[in-house]
Structure formats: C-alpha cells, structure tokens
Design a protein around this motif. Structure first.
Motif, PDB file in Angstrom:
ATOM      1  N   GLY A  82      57.958 -33.807  37.476  1.00 44.43           N
ATOM      2  CA  GLY A  82      56.557 -33.485  37.210  1.00 44.43           C
ATOM      3  C   GLY A  82      56.425 -32.585  35.991  1.00 44.43           C
ATOM      4  O   GLY A  82      55.531 -32.779  35.153  1.00 44.43           O
ATOM      5  N   ILE A  83      57.323 -31.591  35.872  1.00 48.80           N
ATOM      6  CA  ILE A  83      57.323 -30.714  34.697  1.00 48.80           C
ATOM      7  C   ILE A  83      57.674 -31.516  33.449  1.00 48.80           C
ATOM      8  O   ILE A  83      57.036 -31.363  32.391  1.00 48.80           O
ATOM      9  N   VAL A  84      58.682 -32.370  33.556  1.00 51.75           N
ATOM     10  CA  VAL A  84      59.092 -33.178  32.407  1.00 51.75           C
ATOM     11  C   VAL A  84      57.922 -34.024  31.908  1.00 51.75           C
ATOM     12  O   VAL A  84      57.648 -34.095  30.698  1.00 51.75           O
ATOM     13  N   LYS A  85      57.203 -34.655  32.835  1.00 46.34           N
ATOM     14  CA  LYS A  85      56.082 -35.515  32.463  1.00 46.34           C
ATOM     15  C   LYS A  85      54.965 -34.733  31.786  1.00 46.34           C
ATOM     16  O   LYS A  85      54.382 -35.190  30.793  1.00 46.34           O
ATOM     17  N   SER A  86      54.661 -33.543  32.287  1.00 52.52           N
ATOM     18  CA  SER A  86      53.534 -32.784  31.752  1.00 52.52           C
ATOM     19  C   SER A  86      53.849 -32.102  30.425  1.00 52.52           C
ATOM     20  O   SER A  86      52.949 -31.885  29.605  1.00 52.52           O
ATOM     21  N   ILE A  87      55.121 -31.786  30.187  1.00 55.11           N
ATOM     22  CA  ILE A  87      55.468 -31.046  28.972  1.00 55.11           C
ATOM     23  C   ILE A  87      55.874 -31.963  27.824  1.00 55.11           C
ATOM     24  O   ILE A  87      55.837 -31.566  26.660  1.00 55.11           O
ATOM     25  N   THR A  88      56.229 -33.221  28.132  1.00 55.59           N
ATOM     26  CA  THR A  88      56.751 -34.131  27.112  1.00 55.59           C
ATOM     27  C   THR A  88      55.762 -34.440  25.981  1.00 55.59           C
ATOM     28  O   THR A  88      56.180 -34.489  24.809  1.00 55.59           O
ATOM     29  N   PRO A  89      54.451 -34.667  26.234  1.00 52.37           N
ATOM     30  CA  PRO A  89      53.554 -34.927  25.097  1.00 52.37           C
ATOM     31  C   PRO A  89      53.572 -33.812  24.062  1.00 52.37           C
ATOM     32  O   PRO A  89      53.627 -34.080  22.852  1.00 52.37           O
ATOM     33  N   GLY A  90      53.542 -32.571  24.520  1.00 57.37           N
ATOM     34  CA  GLY A  90      53.610 -31.451  23.585  1.00 57.37           C
ATOM     35  C   GLY A  90      54.951 -31.376  22.885  1.00 57.37           C
ATOM     36  O   GLY A  90      55.025 -31.070  21.686  1.00 57.37           O
ATOM     37  N   ILE A  91      56.030 -31.669  23.626  1.00 59.34           N
ATOM     38  CA  ILE A  91      57.373 -31.672  23.051  1.00 59.34           C
ATOM     39  C   ILE A  91      57.458 -32.660  21.882  1.00 59.34           C
ATOM     40  O   ILE A  91      57.936 -32.334  20.794  1.00 59.34           O
ATOM     41  N   LEU A  92      56.995 -33.891  22.122  1.00 56.62           N
ATOM     42  CA  LEU A  92      57.075 -34.927  21.092  1.00 56.62           C
ATOM     43  C   LEU A  92      56.265 -34.555  19.855  1.00 56.62           C
ATOM     44  O   LEU A  92      56.746 -34.680  18.721  1.00 56.62           O
ATOM     45  N   LEU A  93      55.047 -34.087  20.079  1.00 62.52           N
ATOM     46  CA  LEU A  93      54.171 -33.733  18.956  1.00 62.52           C
ATOM     47  C   LEU A  93      54.734 -32.548  18.179  1.00 62.52           C
ATOM     48  O   LEU A  93      54.824 -32.581  16.942  1.00 62.52           O
ATOM     49  N   LEU A 125      66.845 -11.372  31.730  1.00 56.73           N
ATOM     50  CA  LEU A 125      67.767 -12.047  32.633  1.00 56.73           C
ATOM     51  C   LEU A 125      68.929 -11.140  33.018  1.00 56.73           C
ATOM     52  O   LEU A 125      69.351 -11.107  34.179  1.00 56.73           O
ATOM     53  N   LEU A 126      69.460 -10.393  32.046  1.00 55.78           N
ATOM     54  CA  LEU A 126      70.611  -9.529  32.299  1.00 55.78           C
ATOM     55  C   LEU A 126      70.261  -8.414  33.270  1.00 55.78           C
ATOM     56  O   LEU A 126      71.065  -8.053  34.143  1.00 55.78           O
ATOM     57  N   LEU A 127      69.047  -7.855  33.141  1.00 57.00           N
ATOM     58  CA  LEU A 127      68.605  -6.774  34.024  1.00 57.00           C
ATOM     59  C   LEU A 127      67.980  -7.299  35.311  1.00 57.00           C
ATOM     60  O   LEU A 127      67.531  -6.517  36.145  1.00 57.00           O
ATOM     61  N   ASN A 128      67.928  -8.633  35.434  1.00 61.68           N
ATOM     62  CA  ASN A 128      67.394  -9.283  36.637  1.00 61.68           C
ATOM     63  C   ASN A 128      65.951  -8.871  36.906  1.00 61.68           C
ATOM     64  O   ASN A 128      65.557  -8.583  38.041  1.00 61.68           O
ATOM     65  N   ILE A 129      65.158  -8.840  35.829  1.00 60.08           N
ATOM     66  CA  ILE A 129      63.729  -8.546  35.964  1.00 60.08           C
ATOM     67  C   ILE A 129      63.039  -9.805  36.457  1.00 60.08           C
ATOM     68  O   ILE A 129      63.004 -10.818  35.762  1.00 60.08           O
ATOM     69  N   ARG A 130      62.523  -9.766  37.659  1.00 59.54           N
ATOM     70  CA  ARG A 130      61.964 -10.970  38.279  1.00 59.54           C
ATOM     71  C   ARG A 130      60.491 -11.147  37.912  1.00 59.54           C
ATOM     72  O   ARG A 130      59.756 -10.176  37.778  1.00 59.54           O
ATOM     73  N   PRO A 131      60.046 -12.379  37.765  1.00 55.86           N
ATOM     74  CA  PRO A 131      58.626 -12.624  37.473  1.00 55.86           C
ATOM     75  C   PRO A 131      57.755 -12.289  38.676  1.00 55.86           C
ATOM     76  O   PRO A 131      58.230 -12.259  39.810  1.00 55.86           O
ATOM     77  N   LYS A 132      56.495 -12.044  38.416  1.00 58.01           N
ATOM     78  CA  LYS A 132      55.572 -11.767  39.502  1.00 58.01           C
ATOM     79  C   LYS A 132      55.458 -12.977  40.419  1.00 58.01           C
ATOM     80  O   LYS A 132      55.396 -14.111  39.951  1.00 58.01           O
ATOM     81  N   PRO A 133      55.435 -12.754  41.728  1.00 55.14           N
ATOM     82  CA  PRO A 133      55.372 -13.886  42.661  1.00 55.14           C
ATOM     83  C   PRO A 133      54.163 -14.794  42.455  1.00 55.14           C
ATOM     84  O   PRO A 133      54.204 -15.968  42.775  1.00 55.14           O
ATOM     85  N   ALA A 134      53.096 -14.249  41.892  1.00 57.26           N
ATOM     86  CA  ALA A 134      51.871 -15.031  41.729  1.00 57.26           C
ATOM     87  C   ALA A 134      51.901 -15.916  40.487  1.00 57.26           C
ATOM     88  O   ALA A 134      51.065 -16.791  40.323  1.00 57.26           O
ATOM     89  N   ARG A 135      52.891 -15.694  39.596  1.00 57.41           N
ATOM     90  CA  ARG A 135      52.916 -16.452  38.354  1.00 57.41           C
ATOM     91  C   ARG A 135      53.332 -17.893  38.625  1.00 57.41           C
ATOM     92  O   ARG A 135      54.317 -18.159  39.294  1.00 57.41           O
ATOM     93  N   GLN A 136      52.572 -18.833  38.073  1.00 59.72           N
ATOM     94  CA  GLN A 136      52.849 -20.252  38.269  1.00 59.72           C
ATOM     95  C   GLN A 136      52.865 -20.955  36.914  1.00 59.72           C
ATOM     96  O   GLN A 136      52.463 -20.385  35.895  1.00 59.72           O
ATOM     97  N   LEU A 137      53.320 -22.190  36.902  1.00 55.21           N
ATOM     98  CA  LEU A 137      53.262 -22.982  35.688  1.00 55.21           C
ATOM     99  C   LEU A 137      51.804 -23.176  35.279  1.00 55.21           C
ATOM    100  O   LEU A 137      50.927 -23.302  36.133  1.00 55.21           O
ATOM    101  N   PRO A 138      51.528 -23.210  33.968  1.00 56.01           N
ATOM    102  CA  PRO A 138      50.144 -23.392  33.523  1.00 56.01           C
ATOM    103  C   PRO A 138      49.651 -24.807  33.792  1.00 56.01           C
ATOM    104  O   PRO A 138      50.410 -25.689  34.206  1.00 56.01           O
TER     105      PRO A 138
END
Length: 268
Positions: A82-93, A125-138
């Motif tokens: 699902g991510i691949v499908k939604s991000i590919t148009p922008g990737i190609l352009l 990543l090295l300090l293992n700072i985790r994203p907020k639980p509420a953050r989702q893909l746009p």
C-alpha cells in the motif's frame, strides 16, 4: 577490451552493494559510485562525464538489486505494498525531474541540506528516539510529495532512496523490518526513472567511452548486477534474523558514513 582486474572490481562492488541492499533496504549506490569513479579514472574515462556515468550505472544496477532483495522481504511479509503504491507516483516524477536538472544547477545547497538531514536521522536512530505514537503516514498528497522529494534527491546522488524512505517510514510508526522491506520495493521505481533519465541525458553527449548507453556503462553494469543479485537475498535474510535495535544501529552507522562522504565531497 576491459581487463579482468576491472571486471573483478565491478563484481566486488556489486557484492558489497547487494548485501547492503538486502540488509538495509538501500540500493547500494553509496558504495558503488565511489568504486566506479576509481575504476573509471583508472580506465581514463573523460572527467566531464565520469560522475554522470557512475550515477547512471549505479541507478541501473539498483533495478536488479532491489528486485532481488524485495523478493526475500516479500516472502517474510515485510513489504507494505500500500505504501509502495501511494508513494510511487511521486517517486517517478521526482526522480525524472531530478535527472534532467542534475547537470544544469549546482547541487551544493541540496547536498548540504541532505547532509544535515542524514546526521539528524542517524542520531535519532542511534539514541533510539521514538516517534510519537499518534504520528501516522500522510495522506495521498503527502505521500506523493514525500516520494517526489526522495526520488529527486536520489537522482542527484545515485542511491535507491533507502537513506530517506526508511527514516520517513519509521517516523510514521512503520516497524523497522517493514520499513526496510518496503524501502527495497521503493528502490525499483527510483532506479527505473533514474536510469531512463540518465540514458536520455547522455544520449547526445560527446566523447563517451565505448559500451555506454547514454550515461550507463554496460560492462560495469553487468559485473555489478551479477554479484549484487546473488548477494542481496543473503542480506535480506540477515535483516530478518537481527533484532530491531541492532538494525537501527547498523542503519545509523550507514547514514553517518554517507553523510561524512558527502560532506568531504562538498568541501573539496
């Protein structure tokens, strides 16, 4: 004729790049391009076209590497299509646009921004700072914009986009193994669009070496592909045996290496 020592160097570069592609979901361009530059210089390729041929050939090799590694990730159910499908148009352009303007404007500002971005993500990543639980893909627009940015930058530096797509997905609470597997799949449209762009841009270039198809050098591509396709599945299997925290540390070190390499390249 191309000597055996150069062919062996192409195969060595492909082996390293293929394993990294499977392990970290990256295309391996950060390994391939410096080695290709060294080999091309030894073969007395024209200096004006050397970097373009290295980037174009690197992107062409990623077409094969990404398919080889994503098959194993798919078997482990680690690719979010699902991510691949939604991000590919922008990737190609983004990738196509990037290839056509890469030779026309200075890349210093973009590289400087990218270096800061890499160091920030690696530290997170090295300090293992985790994203907020509420953050989702746009939403759809955000995914196309993100894909466009990832593809645009990837076309300038000849990578498969994993250095940006993996952090982007982990920030959005996609699990690390899934982010790496999905990044391997995202590398394919980046590589296709980038290869097309560099072939077209190099089609009318003068003084290209023998066996060049635009800015893609076919003998080095063959050596890279043979080795990378064989090694990528081993890296992908290793990724699914390592714990997430270990993968994060490996990926952080990888990003620092890219950032330092680009920093020294910018200062020269």
């Amino acid at each position: 004729m191309i000597s055996w020592e150069f062919i062996l160097l192409y195969i060595a570069a492909g082996s390293i790049a293929g394993f990294l592609a499977g392990l970290l979901g990256v295309g391996g361009g950060v390994v391939i391009i410096p080695i290709l530059m060294f080999i091309f210089a030894a073969q007395h390729f024209p200096a004006d076209h050397m970097i373009h041929i290295a980037v174009g050939t690197s992107l062409a090799s990623i077409m094969f590497t990404s398919v080889s590694s994503l098959r194993v990730h798919h078997e482990h159910k680690a690719v979010n299509w699902g991510i691949v499908k939604s991000i590919t148009p922008g990737i190609l352009l983004g990738t196509l646009i990037g290839t056509f303007i890469a030779a026309k404007i200075p890349a210093g500002l973009l590289k400087a921004f990218f270096i800061v971005f890499l160091f920030y993500v690696a530290t997170q990543l090295l300090l293992n700072i985790r994203p907020k639980p509420a953050r989702q893909l746009p939403g759809t627009g955000g995914m196309i914009a993100a894909g466009g940015f990832i593809g645009f930058v990837s076309s300038f530096v000849g990578i498969g986009g994993g250095a940006m797509s993996v952090p982007f997905m982990t920030w959005s609470n996609v699990k690390m193994h899934n982010a790496i597997g999905t990044s391997a799949a995202i590398g394919f449209p980046i590589a296709v669009a980038g290869t097309v762009g560099y072939v077209l841009n190099g089609w009318s270039a003068s003084d290209l070496p023998d066996w060049c198809f635009g800015f893609v050098h076919l003998p080095s591509l063959a050596g890279l592909v043979v080795a990378s396709v064989l090694l990528a599945p081993f890296g992908a299997r290793a990724a699914h045996k390592l714990p997430v925290e270990t993968l994060k540390k490996i990926f952080a070190a990888f990003l620092y290496i890219i950032g330092i390499k680009m920093l020294f390249g910018t200062l020269q």
